[in-house]
Design a protein around this motif. Structure first.
Motif, PDB file in Angstrom:
ATOM      1  N   THR A 230      81.364  48.628 -25.123  1.00  0.00           N
ATOM      2  CA  THR A 230      81.002  47.649 -26.151  1.00  0.00           C
ATOM      3  C   THR A 230      80.829  46.265 -25.541  1.00  0.00           C
ATOM      4  OG1 THR A 230      82.234  48.921 -27.811  1.00  0.00           O
ATOM      5  CG2 THR A 230      81.705  46.634 -28.351  1.00  0.00           C
ATOM      6  N   LYS A 231      81.696  45.920 -24.573  1.00  0.00           N
ATOM      7  CA  LYS A 231      81.575  44.623 -23.911  1.00  0.00           C
ATOM      8  C   LYS A 231      80.242  44.510 -23.181  1.00  0.00           C
ATOM      9  CE  LYS A 231      86.480  43.538 -23.123  1.00  0.00           C
ATOM     10  NZ  LYS A 231      87.528  43.342 -22.089  1.00  0.00           N
ATOM     11  N   ARG A 232      79.872  45.583 -22.458  1.00  0.00           N
ATOM     12  CA  ARG A 232      78.602  45.564 -21.734  1.00  0.00           C
ATOM     13  C   ARG A 232      77.421  45.433 -22.699  1.00  0.00           C
ATOM     14  NH1 ARG A 232      81.307  49.590 -18.664  1.00  0.00           N
ATOM     15  NH2 ARG A 232      80.273  51.229 -19.873  1.00  0.00           N
ATOM     16  N   GLU A 233      77.467  46.204 -23.788  1.00  0.00           N
ATOM     17  CA  GLU A 233      76.388  46.130 -24.766  1.00  0.00           C
ATOM     18  C   GLU A 233      76.318  44.743 -25.398  1.00  0.00           C
ATOM     19  OE1 GLU A 233      77.288  49.269 -27.455  1.00  0.00           O
ATOM     20  OE2 GLU A 233      76.436  50.854 -26.172  1.00  0.00           O
ATOM     21  N   LEU A 234      77.490  44.154 -25.681  1.00  0.00           N
ATOM     22  CA  LEU A 234      77.521  42.813 -26.268  1.00  0.00           C
ATOM     23  C   LEU A 234      76.977  41.782 -25.288  1.00  0.00           C
ATOM     24  CD1 LEU A 234      78.365  41.116 -28.696  1.00  0.00           C
ATOM     25  CD2 LEU A 234      80.640  40.897 -27.700  1.00  0.00           C
ATOM     26  N   PHE A 235      77.302  41.949 -23.994  1.00  0.00           N
ATOM     27  CA  PHE A 235      76.801  41.026 -22.973  1.00  0.00           C
ATOM     28  C   PHE A 235      75.274  41.099 -22.893  1.00  0.00           C
ATOM     29  CE2 PHE A 235      75.416  40.285 -18.584  1.00  0.00           C
ATOM     30  CZ  PHE A 235      75.883  38.985 -18.387  1.00  0.00           C
ATOM     31  N   ILE A 236      74.745  42.330 -22.891  1.00  0.00           N
ATOM     32  CA  ILE A 236      73.293  42.510 -22.838  1.00  0.00           C
ATOM     33  C   ILE A 236      72.635  41.910 -24.085  1.00  0.00           C
ATOM     34  CG2 ILE A 236      71.433  44.228 -22.847  1.00  0.00           C
ATOM     35  CD1 ILE A 236      73.271  46.046 -21.199  1.00  0.00           C
ATOM     36  N   LEU A 237      73.274  42.160 -25.261  1.00  0.00           N
ATOM     37  CA  LEU A 237      72.729  41.622 -26.509  1.00  0.00           C
ATOM     38  C   LEU A 237      72.724  40.102 -26.496  1.00  0.00           C
ATOM     39  CD1 LEU A 237      71.710  42.206 -29.384  1.00  0.00           C
ATOM     40  CD2 LEU A 237      74.089  42.218 -30.146  1.00  0.00           C
ATOM     41  N   CYS A 238      73.803  39.493 -25.981  1.00  0.00           N
ATOM     42  CA  CYS A 238      73.871  38.031 -25.913  1.00  0.00           C
ATOM     43  C   CYS A 238      72.814  37.487 -24.949  1.00  0.00           C
ATOM     44  CB  CYS A 238      75.270  37.593 -25.463  1.00  0.00           C
ATOM     45  SG  CYS A 238      76.564  37.853 -26.699  1.00  0.00           S
ATOM     46  N   ALA A 239      72.608  38.202 -23.816  1.00  0.00           N
ATOM     47  CA  ALA A 239      71.594  37.764 -22.850  1.00  0.00           C
ATOM     48  C   ALA A 239      70.201  37.810 -23.468  1.00  0.00           C
ATOM     49  CB  ALA A 239      71.659  38.635 -21.597  1.00  0.00           C
ATOM     50  N   VAL A 240      69.909  38.904 -24.181  1.00  0.00           N
ATOM     51  CA  VAL A 240      68.602  39.031 -24.836  1.00  0.00           C
ATOM     52  C   VAL A 240      68.437  37.953 -25.903  1.00  0.00           C
ATOM     53  CG1 VAL A 240      67.175  40.515 -26.305  1.00  0.00           C
ATOM     54  CG2 VAL A 240      68.407  41.501 -24.365  1.00  0.00           C
ATOM     55  N   ALA A 241      69.515  37.732 -26.688  1.00  0.00           N
ATOM     56  CA  ALA A 241      69.461  36.704 -27.738  1.00  0.00           C
ATOM     57  C   ALA A 241      69.244  35.324 -27.125  1.00  0.00           C
ATOM     58  CB  ALA A 241      70.746  36.728 -28.562  1.00  0.00           C
ATOM     59  N   LEU A 242      69.889  35.066 -25.980  1.00  0.00           N
ATOM     60  CA  LEU A 242      69.729  33.769 -25.312  1.00  0.00           C
ATOM     61  C   LEU A 242      68.297  33.575 -24.833  1.00  0.00           C
ATOM     62  CD1 LEU A 242      70.981  31.172 -24.218  1.00  0.00           C
ATOM     63  CD2 LEU A 242      71.612  32.434 -22.145  1.00  0.00           C
ATOM     64  N   ILE A 243      67.718  34.639 -24.257  1.00  0.00           N
ATOM     65  CA  ILE A 243      66.331  34.560 -23.792  1.00  0.00           C
ATOM     66  C   ILE A 243      65.385  34.310 -24.972  1.00  0.00           C
ATOM     67  CG2 ILE A 243      64.449  35.880 -22.747  1.00  0.00           C
ATOM     68  CD1 ILE A 243      66.575  37.281 -21.028  1.00  0.00           C
ATOM     69  N   LEU A 244      65.619  35.046 -26.075  1.00  0.00           N
ATOM     70  CA  LEU A 244      64.783  34.849 -27.258  1.00  0.00           C
ATOM     71  C   LEU A 244      64.936  33.430 -27.810  1.00  0.00           C
ATOM     72  CD1 LEU A 244      65.284  38.247 -29.138  1.00  0.00           C
ATOM     73  CD2 LEU A 244      63.245  37.471 -27.907  1.00  0.00           C
ATOM     74  N   LEU A 245      66.178  32.945 -27.817  1.00  0.00           N
ATOM     75  CA  LEU A 245      66.431  31.594 -28.320  1.00  0.00           C
ATOM     76  C   LEU A 245      65.737  30.557 -27.453  1.00  0.00           C
ATOM     77  CD1 LEU A 245      67.918  29.725 -30.285  1.00  0.00           C
ATOM     78  CD2 LEU A 245      69.892  29.795 -28.766  1.00  0.00           C
ATOM     79  N   MET A 246      65.786  30.750 -26.119  1.00  0.00           N
ATOM     80  CA  MET A 246      65.103  29.816 -25.224  1.00  0.00           C
ATOM     81  C   MET A 246      63.595  29.854 -25.447  1.00  0.00           C
ATOM     82  SD  MET A 246      67.283  30.533 -21.724  1.00  0.00           S
ATOM     83  CE  MET A 246      66.213  29.494 -20.733  1.00  0.00           C
ATOM     84  N   GLY A 247      63.055  31.079 -25.662  1.00  0.00           N
ATOM     85  CA  GLY A 247      61.622  31.203 -25.922  1.00  0.00           C
ATOM     86  C   GLY A 247      61.210  30.516 -27.201  1.00  0.00           C
ATOM     87  N   VAL A 248      61.996  30.768 -28.270  1.00  0.00           N
ATOM     88  CA  VAL A 248      61.688  30.142 -29.560  1.00  0.00           C
ATOM     89  C   VAL A 248      61.817  28.629 -29.462  1.00  0.00           C
ATOM     90  CG1 VAL A 248      62.455  29.916 -31.960  1.00  0.00           C
ATOM     91  CG2 VAL A 248      62.335  32.181 -30.900  1.00  0.00           C
ATOM     92  N   THR A 249      62.866  28.156 -28.764  1.00  0.00           N
ATOM     93  CA  THR A 249      63.064  26.711 -28.605  1.00  0.00           C
ATOM     94  C   THR A 249      61.897  26.072 -27.859  1.00  0.00           C
ATOM     95  OG1 THR A 249      65.463  27.032 -28.550  1.00  0.00           O
ATOM     96  CG2 THR A 249      64.622  24.959 -27.694  1.00  0.00           C
TER      97      THR A 249
END
Length: 219
Positions: free
Chosen positions: A137-156
């Motif tokens: 779950t930690k690994r999946e959460l880390f990957i999800l946070c990384a993807v969310a961060l990339i998407l957030l940077m793209g949207v920003t």
């Protein structure tokens, strides 16, 4: 009579003078108990091991190795559990766990005290297997946070790019004004009605150009 190993559950039977006159009770086949314990729902804990211990004597009632039946448990984690129970009010249901190492591997032993039998039910497994789901779950959460961060940077980036797009024509117009070029202000007209700082700058630039044109026209 069958020659098979059982867990004896006999008790002495007494007459009115409290003289023992026989035994009453029954026995559970070890193989049946093992099959029952193996069928318990312990999803993801394929290496888990179950034990039954006599809390009074410290002897194994059930062990995966039949040669250990009836012998006193000398493992450090078992004696630690025994000490915990001896310091606890056994009238209440006692459940807990201890951590220990075996052959350099971290393990966890979860125990439950069966008060009416004075037994300890023990379930042991490696820490890695127990926390495998948590680590996954930690690994999946880390990957999800990384993807969310990339998407957030793209949207920003897109939002900032769109928001700052008028800055280039406004800057160009300001440079034209600085060079006394007031011939064209079409690049900033479409930004004059914006309700932000860039809109204010565009509006002010348009006013300056209009004023300079009026001055030149008057001259």
């Amino acid at each position: 009579a069958s020659g098979k190993q059982i867990i004896s559950m006999y008790q002495a039977c007494y007459d009115e003078n409290q003289n023992p006159i026989g035994l009453v009770g029954g026995g559970i086949y070890i193989t049946d108990l093992k099959d029952h314990l193996d069928s318990l729902p312990v999803a993801g804990l394929e290496q888990a091991k179950s034990y039954l211990i006599n809390a009074k004597t410290g002897e194994y009632i059930f062990h995966e190795n039949e040669e250990m039946l009836g012998t006193v448990a000398t493992e450090a984690h078992v004696t630690e559990i025994m000490d915990i129970l001896n310091q606890t009010d056994k009238e209440n249901v006692v459940t807990g766990y201890v951590e220990y190492q075996e052959q350099g591997i971290d393990n966890i032993a979860a125990y439950h005290y069966v008060a009416d039998r004075d037994w300890i039910f023990l379930l042991t497994d490696t820490s890695d297997e127990i926390f495998a789901t948590v680590n996954k779950t930690k690994r999946e959460l880390f990957i999800l946070c990384a993807v969310a961060l990339i998407l957030l940077m793209g949207v920003t980036y897109v939002v900032i790019s769109v928001s700052m797009r008028p800055l280039s024509p406004i800057g160009k117009t300001l440079l034209q004004i600085a060079q006394c070029d007031i011939s064209d202000d079409s690049d900033i007209k479409k930004y004059i009605n914006r309700r932000d700082d860039l809109g204010g700058i565009a509006k002010a630039s348009g006013i300056v150009i209009t004023s300079l044109r009026n001055i030149v026209s008057t001259l």
